[in-house]
Structure formats: C-alpha cells, structure tokens
Motif scaffolding. Sequence first.
Motif, short mmCIF file in Angstrom:
data_model
loop_
_atom_site.label_atom_id
_atom_site.label_comp_id
_atom_site.label_asym_id
_atom_site.label_seq_id
_atom_site.Cartn_x
_atom_site.Cartn_y
_atom_site.Cartn_z
N LYS A 60 -33.11 1.93 10.94
CA LYS A 60 -32.60 3.17 11.52
C LYS A 60 -32.25 4.19 10.44
O LYS A 60 -32.51 5.38 10.58
N SER A 61 -31.64 3.71 9.33
CA SER A 61 -31.27 4.64 8.27
C SER A 61 -32.50 5.25 7.62
O SER A 61 -32.47 6.42 7.23
N ARG A 64 -34.05 7.76 10.25
CA ARG A 64 -33.20 8.95 10.39
C ARG A 64 -33.10 9.75 9.10
O ARG A 64 -32.49 10.80 9.06
N LYS A 66 -31.72 8.85 6.08
CA LYS A 66 -30.56 8.67 5.21
C LYS A 66 -30.94 7.94 3.92
O LYS A 66 -30.27 8.08 2.92
N GLU A 82 -38.30 13.16 5.94
CA GLU A 82 -37.54 12.89 7.16
C GLU A 82 -38.37 13.23 8.39
O GLU A 82 -38.42 12.45 9.34
N PHE A 86 -39.71 10.61 11.22
CA PHE A 86 -39.42 10.91 12.62
C PHE A 86 -40.70 10.93 13.44
O PHE A 86 -40.79 10.34 14.52
#
Length: 130
Positions: A60-61, A64, A66, A82, A86
């Motif tokens: 997830k990081s 997303r 991060k 990013e 996505f």
Amino acid sequence: MSLDNITFEVAFKYLTDKGVTAYELHKFSGASEAGFRKLLNGNVDNPRRKTKDILIDYYKSLVRGKKLTITEKVDSELLSQEQSLFLDDLILNHEKALLNHGLFKTWLNLKLAERENEIHREYTNRDSKI
C-alpha cells in the motif's frame, strides 16, 4: 479490488515482481530480515498474519507513493512515479471498467515508453562495453 481490500497474494506477487528485498521489508517494519528472506525465497508455506499484514502495508505504501525508491524512474514528461503506480493498480484491478477510458491509453503509452527506455539502456550499456 481497492487498496483497502488488497489480499496478501496480490501484495506478495507485486512485491516479488518489483524485486523488493528482505532488507527493505525489515527496514520498513523492524521485523526479522531472515524471516522475510525465507518468505521471499519460498521457504514459508503459511506466513503469520502479522507478516502478511506487513507485506500488505508495504504494498500500500508503494502504490500510494510513500516509498518509491525501488521503482524505476519514469520520464517526467509522461507521468510521475506515484501516478504510474496508481495507474498500474487501477488498470490491473479495474481493467473492465477502463477499457473505453483514456487512462488505459495513457497507461499503455507509459508502459511502451518504459520498455523503450529499457531497450535503449541495454543497447547503450552493450555498446559502451565493446
């Protein structure tokens, strides 16, 4: 499948495909590097729930945006990293809904540009060694 409902299997495949190392997972979570190495090498049949949760959280990081250090940089004229992650997630998990949408064309162009850059680097490296 949304990021909130991601399965361990999907996260594990994505992370192994991207070349995530046991060290990266250790640094992310503080858990045992050796344990992650066993998992990534296929020596663990049924990982603990905590281990599964760590891999899902790391996935997830990444998606997303991060933690993007392990992904290849994309030409800034196309998309940021990013946005690329996505779109990868969006296309892979919602492909039927996007077949007639302009995002699919953008994603496909991005993937083609990435492959073109890889081929160019391979030939450049090969030619410089000759």
